[in-house]
Design a protein around this motif. Structure first.
Motif, PDB file in Angstrom:
ATOM      1  N   CYS A 147     -27.048   7.108 -15.964  1.00 14.27           N
ATOM      2  CA  CYS A 147     -27.139   7.785 -14.723  1.00 14.27           C
ATOM      3  C   CYS A 147     -26.506   8.993 -14.556  1.00 14.27           C
ATOM      4  CB  CYS A 147     -26.358   6.814 -13.821  1.00 14.27           C
ATOM      5  SG  CYS A 147     -26.773   5.012 -13.444  1.00 14.27           S
ATOM      6  N   MET A 148     -25.433   9.417 -15.403  1.00 14.74           N
ATOM      7  CA  MET A 148     -24.583  10.583 -15.277  1.00 14.74           C
ATOM      8  C   MET A 148     -25.412  11.532 -15.917  1.00 14.74           C
ATOM      9  SD  MET A 148     -20.772   9.285 -16.346  1.00 14.74           S
ATOM     10  CE  MET A 148     -19.905   7.837 -15.465  1.00 14.74           C
ATOM     11  N   GLU A 149     -26.403  11.536 -16.854  1.00 13.37           N
ATOM     12  CA  GLU A 149     -27.165  12.465 -17.354  1.00 13.37           C
ATOM     13  C   GLU A 149     -28.140  13.215 -16.473  1.00 13.37           C
ATOM     14  OE1 GLU A 149     -28.296  11.203 -22.028  1.00 13.37           O
ATOM     15  OE2 GLU A 149     -28.910   9.952 -20.508  1.00 13.37           O
ATOM     16  N   ARG A 150     -28.220  12.396 -15.277  1.00 14.64           N
ATOM     17  CA  ARG A 150     -29.140  13.093 -14.115  1.00 14.64           C
ATOM     18  C   ARG A 150     -28.332  14.049 -13.471  1.00 14.64           C
ATOM     19  NH1 ARG A 150     -32.091   7.500 -11.779  1.00 14.64           N
ATOM     20  NH2 ARG A 150     -32.121   6.514 -13.951  1.00 14.64           N
ATOM     21  N   ASN A 151     -27.032  14.102 -13.558  1.00 11.43           N
ATOM     22  CA  ASN A 151     -26.115  15.109 -12.670  1.00 11.43           C
ATOM     23  C   ASN A 151     -26.204  16.456 -13.168  1.00 11.43           C
ATOM     24  OD1 ASN A 151     -25.587  12.484 -11.372  1.00 11.43           O
ATOM     25  ND2 ASN A 151     -23.536  12.342 -12.415  1.00 11.43           N
ATOM     26  N   SER A 152     -25.885  17.292 -12.440  1.00  7.41           N
ATOM     27  CA  SER A 152     -25.948  18.773 -12.791  1.00  7.41           C
ATOM     28  C   SER A 152     -24.557  19.212 -13.073  1.00  7.41           C
ATOM     29  CB  SER A 152     -26.721  19.634 -11.719  1.00  7.41           C
ATOM     30  OG  SER A 152     -26.025  19.716 -10.733  1.00  7.41           O
ATOM     31  N   GLY A 153     -24.413  20.580 -13.922  1.00  9.47           N
ATOM     32  CA  GLY A 153     -23.199  21.079 -14.146  1.00  9.47           C
ATOM     33  C   GLY A 153     -22.556  20.800 -15.450  1.00  9.47           C
ATOM     34  N   ASP A 154     -21.574  21.421 -15.743  1.00 13.39           N
ATOM     35  CA  ASP A 154     -21.111  21.639 -17.295  1.00 13.39           C
ATOM     36  C   ASP A 154     -20.268  20.116 -17.688  1.00 13.39           C
ATOM     37  OD1 ASP A 154     -18.829  22.081 -15.912  1.00 13.39           O
ATOM     38  OD2 ASP A 154     -18.423  24.015 -16.969  1.00 13.39           O
ATOM     39  N   THR A 155     -19.798  19.474 -16.620  1.00 15.07           N
ATOM     40  CA  THR A 155     -19.316  18.150 -16.837  1.00 15.07           C
ATOM     41  C   THR A 155     -19.862  17.438 -15.739  1.00 15.07           C
ATOM     42  OG1 THR A 155     -17.349  16.656 -17.138  1.00 15.07           O
ATOM     43  CG2 THR A 155     -17.115  18.844 -15.564  1.00 15.07           C
ATOM     44  N   THR A 156     -20.487  16.238 -16.393  1.00 11.46           N
ATOM     45  CA  THR A 156     -21.443  15.350 -15.306  1.00 11.46           C
ATOM     46  C   THR A 156     -21.103  14.083 -15.193  1.00 11.46           C
ATOM     47  OG1 THR A 156     -22.925  14.894 -17.329  1.00 11.46           O
ATOM     48  CG2 THR A 156     -23.568  16.858 -16.012  1.00 11.46           C
ATOM     49  N   GLY A 157     -20.172  13.601 -15.818  1.00 10.46           N
ATOM     50  CA  GLY A 157     -19.329  12.148 -15.333  1.00 10.46           C
ATOM     51  C   GLY A 157     -18.388  11.872 -16.273  1.00 10.46           C
ATOM     52  N   SER A 158     -17.502  10.906 -15.849  1.00 11.75           N
ATOM     53  CA  SER A 158     -16.406  10.467 -16.673  1.00 11.75           C
ATOM     54  C   SER A 158     -16.350   9.025 -16.750  1.00 11.75           C
ATOM     55  CB  SER A 158     -15.268  10.877 -15.997  1.00 11.75           C
ATOM     56  OG  SER A 158     -14.176  10.452 -16.878  1.00 11.75           O
ATOM     57  N   ILE A 159     -16.402   8.451 -17.938  1.00  8.09           N
ATOM     58  CA  ILE A 159     -16.232   6.854 -18.113  1.00  8.09           C
ATOM     59  C   ILE A 159     -14.964   6.771 -18.596  1.00  8.09           C
ATOM     60  CG2 ILE A 159     -17.161   5.088 -19.659  1.00  8.09           C
ATOM     61  CD1 ILE A 159     -19.844   6.453 -19.619  1.00  8.09           C
ATOM     62  N   VAL A 160     -14.283   5.731 -18.186  1.00 11.74           N
ATOM     63  CA  VAL A 160     -12.762   5.165 -18.757  1.00 11.74           C
ATOM     64  C   VAL A 160     -12.919   3.965 -18.901  1.00 11.74           C
ATOM     65  CG1 VAL A 160     -10.412   5.167 -18.003  1.00 11.74           C
ATOM     66  CG2 VAL A 160     -11.892   7.007 -16.784  1.00 11.74           C
ATOM     67  N   ASP A 264     -11.599  16.093 -12.056  1.00 16.09           N
ATOM     68  CA  ASP A 264     -11.911  17.490 -12.756  1.00 16.09           C
ATOM     69  C   ASP A 264     -10.993  17.969 -13.689  1.00 16.09           C
ATOM     70  OD1 ASP A 264     -14.280  17.196 -11.625  1.00 16.09           O
ATOM     71  OD2 ASP A 264     -13.680  18.670 -10.062  1.00 16.09           O
ATOM     72  N   GLU A 265      -9.504  17.604 -13.226  1.00 16.76           N
ATOM     73  CA  GLU A 265      -8.284  17.835 -14.041  1.00 16.76           C
ATOM     74  C   GLU A 265      -8.527  17.479 -15.516  1.00 16.76           C
ATOM     75  OE1 GLU A 265      -7.045  18.341  -9.667  1.00 16.76           O
ATOM     76  OE2 GLU A 265      -8.372  17.289 -11.107  1.00 16.76           O
ATOM     77  N   SER A 266      -9.401  16.485 -15.835  1.00 18.93           N
ATOM     78  CA  SER A 266      -9.103  16.153 -17.219  1.00 18.93           C
ATOM     79  C   SER A 266     -10.570  16.676 -18.030  1.00 18.93           C
ATOM     80  CB  SER A 266      -9.238  14.697 -17.191  1.00 18.93           C
ATOM     81  OG  SER A 266     -10.368  13.937 -16.578  1.00 18.93           O
ATOM     82  N   ARG A 267     -11.203  17.714 -17.380  1.00 17.47           N
ATOM     83  CA  ARG A 267     -12.504  18.128 -17.637  1.00 17.47           C
ATOM     84  C   ARG A 267     -12.735  18.359 -19.378  1.00 17.47           C
ATOM     85  NH1 ARG A 267     -13.345  23.694 -17.356  1.00 17.47           N
ATOM     86  NH2 ARG A 267     -15.574  23.434 -16.873  1.00 17.47           N
ATOM     87  N   PHE A 268     -11.652  18.782 -19.848  1.00 19.74           N
ATOM     88  CA  PHE A 268     -11.621  19.092 -21.405  1.00 19.74           C
ATOM     89  C   PHE A 268     -11.165  17.961 -22.309  1.00 19.74           C
ATOM     90  CE2 PHE A 268     -10.203  22.312 -25.059  1.00 19.74           C
ATOM     91  CZ  PHE A 268     -11.536  22.653 -25.203  1.00 19.74           C
TER      92      PHE A 268
END
Length: 284
Positions: A147-160, A264-268
């Protein structure tokens, strides 16, 4: 995604506009609160639309009602994560209802029934434990990432993926009751790292939140049944492994850590095993 981290009026951990699937958002029987419910409530408080998933329809309905009562946005999906088709349906429902998935938290765990006196368990119950603790994580991670692969941007999703120090700390003894849980969480750790590598080019982050002694409903109930302890003995046993003097953490501390990983704060950050354990694994 907003990267204006230096702005003075920035709202930290803002999940507004994000759809977060929390698998295990219901509640185990007993007093107190579980990690999944706390994560669901806190994600909603930070602006996320929460897709609350659980096997127990009454428990997950209650979580949704709590979110709605606070002015948040959520809906429930009943699913058995031991079944691949149910895992797929979770994310089909999220896409059909919300149009996207930005975050997924796998906060599911089970300790199947076993015989304490003989230290034995049926094969069926053992397999059920592995399927819930590990295989469900694999399927939900896979379907969430698709699902997240369909999102745009340089970070497109986060799985925890929520793990446990039982996957790395071996002081509990060879108790068959803990084995499907500990082995399942070992597998979950590896699923996280492999998925992080696989989906990094798509901008998807995958991290493990490894919990130590948390004052949750499941931990309180299962620590007593697994090791034949009463409530006070169970609390003392948990406190013994914590190096910091405050003892066990609350589910809200787990929830804040999860919200950080979703935000977004954990984007890296990806492919990491963050240990929220009060220093319990400092000396193995």
């Amino acid at each position: 995604m907003s990267t204006d981290f230096d702005r003075r009026d920035r709202r930290a951990f803002d999940l507004s506009g994000k759809v977060v699937v929390v698998v295990g958002a219901g509640q185990s029987p007993g007093p107190g609160m579980g990690n999944g419910r706390a994560i669901s409530l806190l994600a909603a408080r930070h602006g996320a639309e929460v897709v609350a998933v659980d096997l127990n329809p009454a428990a997950v309905k209650e979580t949704v009602e709590m979110i709605l009562a606070e002015g948040g946005n959520a809906y429930a999906v009943e699913a058995d994560v031991a079944e691949k088709d149910d895992c797929q349906r979770i994310f089909d429902t999220a896409m059909q209802t919300s149009g996207r998935v930005d975050g997924m938290v796998y906060s599911v765990a089970t300790n199947p029934p076993f015989d304490f006196e003989t230290n034995s368990m049926t094969v069926e119950n053992f397999n059920r434990g592995i399927n819930v603790n590990m295989l469900g994580c694999y399927h939900c991670t896979l379907f969430a990432a698709q699902c997240m692969e369909r999102n745009s941007g340089d970070t497109t999703g986060s799985i925890v993926n929520i793990s446990s120090i039982a996957s790395v700390k071996n002081e509990l003894g060879l108790n068959i009751g803990i084995m499907p849980y500990a082995l399942g969480k070992c597998g979950l750790n590896q699923i996280t790292e492999i998925a992080a590598v696989q989906y990094a080019p798509a901008g998807i982050r995958v991290n493990t939140l490894m919990l130590g002694p948390i004052d949750s409903v499941l931990a309180n109930r299962d620590s007593q049944s697994l090791f034949g302890l009463d409530a006070d003995e169970a609390t003392a046993r948990h406190n013994e492994v914590v190096k910091l003097k405050m003892g066990r953490a609350s589910v809200w501390e787990s929830a804040y850590a999860a919200v950080y990983l979703l935000s977004d704060e954990s984007r890296f950050m990806t492919g990491q095993q963050l240990r929220l354990d009060g220093g319990a694994t400092l000396v193995r």
